[in-house]
Enzyme design. Structure first.
Site, PDB file in Angstrom:
ATOM      1  N   LYS A  11       0.834  -1.216   0.000  1.00 42.64           N
ATOM      2  CA  LYS A  11       0.000   0.000   0.000  1.00 42.64           C
ATOM      3  C   LYS A  11       0.867   1.264   0.000  1.00 42.64           C
ATOM      4  O   LYS A  11       0.611   2.187  -0.761  1.00 42.64           O
ATOM      5  CB  LYS A  11      -0.911   0.041   1.246  1.00 42.64           C
ATOM      6  CG  LYS A  11      -1.970  -1.048   1.281  1.00 42.64           C
ATOM      7  CD  LYS A  11      -3.065  -0.726   2.301  1.00 42.64           C
ATOM      8  CE  LYS A  11      -2.556  -0.633   3.728  1.00 42.64           C
ATOM      9  NZ  LYS A  11      -2.181  -1.904   4.337  1.00 42.64           N
ATOM     10  N   ARG A  27     -10.727   0.761   8.148  1.00 45.14           N
ATOM     11  CA  ARG A  27     -10.318  -0.622   8.390  1.00 45.14           C
ATOM     12  C   ARG A  27     -11.455  -1.451   8.991  1.00 45.14           C
ATOM     13  O   ARG A  27     -11.270  -2.637   9.239  1.00 45.14           O
ATOM     14  CB  ARG A  27      -9.154  -0.630   9.377  1.00 45.14           C
ATOM     15  CG  ARG A  27      -7.774  -0.430   8.725  1.00 45.14           C
ATOM     16  CD  ARG A  27      -6.925  -1.557   8.958  1.00 45.14           C
ATOM     17  NE  ARG A  27      -5.566  -1.636   9.360  1.00 45.14           N
ATOM     18  CZ  ARG A  27      -4.522  -0.910   9.142  1.00 45.14           C
ATOM     19  NH1 ARG A  27      -4.621   0.235   8.553  1.00 45.14           N
ATOM     20  NH2 ARG A  27      -3.337  -1.291   9.535  1.00 45.14           N
ATOM     21  N   ARG A  36      11.377  -6.584   5.814  1.00 41.39           N
ATOM     22  CA  ARG A  36      11.090  -5.152   5.839  1.00 41.39           C
ATOM     23  C   ARG A  36      11.905  -4.437   6.923  1.00 41.39           C
ATOM     24  O   ARG A  36      12.037  -4.925   8.039  1.00 41.39           O
ATOM     25  CB  ARG A  36       9.593  -4.974   6.111  1.00 41.39           C
ATOM     26  CG  ARG A  36       9.114  -3.583   5.930  1.00 41.39           C
ATOM     27  CD  ARG A  36       7.707  -3.596   5.412  1.00 41.39           C
ATOM     28  NE  ARG A  36       6.791  -3.187   6.460  1.00 41.39           N
ATOM     29  CZ  ARG A  36       5.619  -2.621   6.219  1.00 41.39           C
ATOM     30  NH1 ARG A  36       5.202  -2.468   4.968  1.00 41.39           N
ATOM     31  NH2 ARG A  36       4.849  -2.277   7.198  1.00 41.39           N
ATOM     32  N   ARG A  93      10.374  -2.818  12.475  1.00 39.95           N
ATOM     33  CA  ARG A  93       9.310  -2.277  13.327  1.00 39.95           C
ATOM     34  C   ARG A  93       8.756  -3.393  14.209  1.00 39.95           C
ATOM     35  O   ARG A  93       8.608  -4.516  13.752  1.00 39.95           O
ATOM     36  CB  ARG A  93       8.176  -1.744  12.432  1.00 39.95           C
ATOM     37  CG  ARG A  93       8.183  -0.253  12.295  1.00 39.95           C
ATOM     38  CD  ARG A  93       7.240   0.290  11.267  1.00 39.95           C
ATOM     39  NE  ARG A  93       5.950  -0.367  11.137  1.00 39.95           N
ATOM     40  CZ  ARG A  93       5.100  -0.132  10.139  1.00 39.95           C
ATOM     41  NH1 ARG A  93       5.416   0.737   9.211  1.00 39.95           N
ATOM     42  NH2 ARG A  93       3.956  -0.746  10.058  1.00 39.95           N
ATOM     43  N   ARG A 128      -2.075  -9.281  12.655  1.00 39.91           N
ATOM     44  CA  ARG A 128      -2.574  -8.225  11.758  1.00 39.91           C
ATOM     45  C   ARG A 128      -3.330  -8.829  10.579  1.00 39.91           C
ATOM     46  O   ARG A 128      -4.329  -8.286  10.127  1.00 39.91           O
ATOM     47  CB  ARG A 128      -1.412  -7.350  11.277  1.00 39.91           C
ATOM     48  CG  ARG A 128      -0.791  -6.553  12.423  1.00 39.91           C
ATOM     49  CD  ARG A 128       0.488  -5.903  12.000  1.00 39.91           C
ATOM     50  NE  ARG A 128       0.267  -4.698  11.222  1.00 39.91           N
ATOM     51  CZ  ARG A 128       1.179  -4.130  10.456  1.00 39.91           C
ATOM     52  NH1 ARG A 128       2.364  -4.666  10.341  1.00 39.91           N
ATOM     53  NH2 ARG A 128       0.913  -3.038   9.794  1.00 39.91           N
TER      54      ARG A 128
HETATM   55  P1  AMP Z   1      -0.441   0.387   9.221  1.00 41.34           P
HETATM   56  O1  AMP Z   1       0.867   1.063   9.125  1.00 41.34           O
HETATM   57  O2  AMP Z   1      -1.508   0.995   8.347  1.00 41.34           O
HETATM   58  O3  AMP Z   1      -0.367  -1.098   9.019  1.00 41.34           O
HETATM   59  O4  AMP Z   1      -0.975   0.618  10.731  1.00 41.34           O
HETATM   60  C1  AMP Z   1      -0.218   0.225  11.856  1.00 41.34           C
HETATM   61  C2  AMP Z   1      -1.153   0.015  13.042  1.00 41.34           C
HETATM   62  O5  AMP Z   1      -1.848   1.235  13.347  1.00 41.34           O
HETATM   63  C3  AMP Z   1      -2.257  -1.020  12.834  1.00 41.34           C
HETATM   64  O6  AMP Z   1      -1.805  -2.339  13.065  1.00 41.34           O
HETATM   65  C4  AMP Z   1      -3.291  -0.561  13.860  1.00 41.34           C
HETATM   66  O7  AMP Z   1      -2.930  -0.914  15.182  1.00 41.34           O
HETATM   67  C5  AMP Z   1      -3.189   0.954  13.760  1.00 41.34           C
HETATM   68  N1  AMP Z   1      -4.120   1.493  12.737  1.00 41.34           N
HETATM   69  C6  AMP Z   1      -3.786   2.103  11.560  1.00 41.34           C
HETATM   70  N2  AMP Z   1      -4.891   2.446  10.870  1.00 41.34           N
HETATM   71  C7  AMP Z   1      -5.948   2.053  11.620  1.00 41.34           C
HETATM   72  C8  AMP Z   1      -7.363   2.106  11.445  1.00 41.34           C
HETATM   73  N3  AMP Z   1      -7.928   2.631  10.338  1.00 41.34           N
HETATM   74  N4  AMP Z   1      -8.144   1.597  12.431  1.00 41.34           N
HETATM   75  C9  AMP Z   1      -7.614   1.066  13.546  1.00 41.34           C
HETATM   76  N5  AMP Z   1      -6.303   0.963  13.771  1.00 41.34           N
HETATM   77  C10 AMP Z   1      -5.454   1.451  12.822  1.00 41.34           C
END
Ligand code: AMP
Length: 218
Positions: A13, A87, A126, A159, A170
């Site tokens: 993404k 999400r 990563r 990370r 996840r």
């Molecule tokens: P990402 O980098 O988009 O994978 O987001 C990292 C983490 O942030 C996720 O595993 C969630 O804990 C939190 N997060 C990001 N976007 C959302 C969302 N739209 N709703 C809930 N938690 C989120």
């Protein structure tokens, strides 16, 4: 253009967003990046999100919706691409309400589909910059100097939420809570485009651009 980009963690993404932003001038609004920035700054929001993020769980809808609606209101007229948001179906419903009240709507949903097994392979390699957030891969997106960020020279890290156990959480969260968002958009007449994200990023971008060029030409 107002676009939603959906896909599991590791589907590419971030990479696709950068390319779309460069081509169409949209504002990139990544909920994950905004949350990570809040954590670096040590804000109340950042602290509230911390435990959820580190375990691979979702941050509660109310916190996220407020944060993203606020960011969307500040976006330029040219439009935005939402990365990592919505999400959950509840987030998608709240987003629609907010856009409708501003006489706006989502023009397209890009759905990056990928096998879980490929996600595990990608996430294992990563590496991220703790300072600027740039993302590399030890196999496919190497920095100029091994282990060092090209932008600011910081030492790259894995990370905490890229570890195998957290990636498994996840993915489960994605299948349970986020996949229904795709059906939500299909039912609510937004244009949903599916792409096979097992392919390499260049190939995926080329296919995405064909669809978005047509949309931009209107
Ligand atoms: P990402 O980098 O988009 O994978 O987001 C990292 C983490 O942030 C996720 O595993 C969630 O804990 C939190 N997060 C990001 N976007 C959302 C969302 N739209 N709703 C809930 N938690 C989120």
């Amino acid at each position: 253009m107002r676009i939603v980009l959906l896909g599991t963690p590791g589907a590419g993404k971030g990479t696709q967003c950068k390319r779309i932003v460069a081509r169409y001038g949209l504002q990139h609004l990544s909920s994950g990046d905004i949350l990570r920035q809040q954590r670096i700054e040590g804000t109340e929001l950042g602290e509230a999100a911390q435990t959820y993020m580190d375990s691979g769980a979702l941050v509660p809808d109310q916190i996220i919706v407020e944060m993203m609606v606020d960011a969307i209101k500040k976006a330029p007229d040219v439009g935005f691409i939402l990365d990592g948001f919505p999400r959950t179906v509840n987030q998608a419903t709240e987003l629609s309400k907010s856009l409708t009240s501003a006489n706006q709507k989502i023009d397209a949903v890009i759905n990056l589909k990928i096998d879980d097994q490929v996600v595990f392979q990608r996430m294992a390699g990563r590496r991220s910059c703790p300072q600027c957030g740039a993302v590399y891969n030890i196999e496919t997106i190497k920095p100029r100097i091994e282990g060092v960020c090209d932008n600011d020279g910081a030492k790259l890290i894995q990370r905490p939420d890229d570890s195998n156990e957290v990636v498994a959480n996840r993915l489960e969260t994605y299948h349970l809570q986020t996949e229904p968002v795709i059906d939500y958009y299909k039912k609510n007449s937004s244009t949903v485009y599916d792409f096979d994200a097992n392919k390499d990023a260049e190939e995926v971008s080329a296919l995405v651009f064909v669809k978005l060029d047509a949309l931009a030409d209107g």
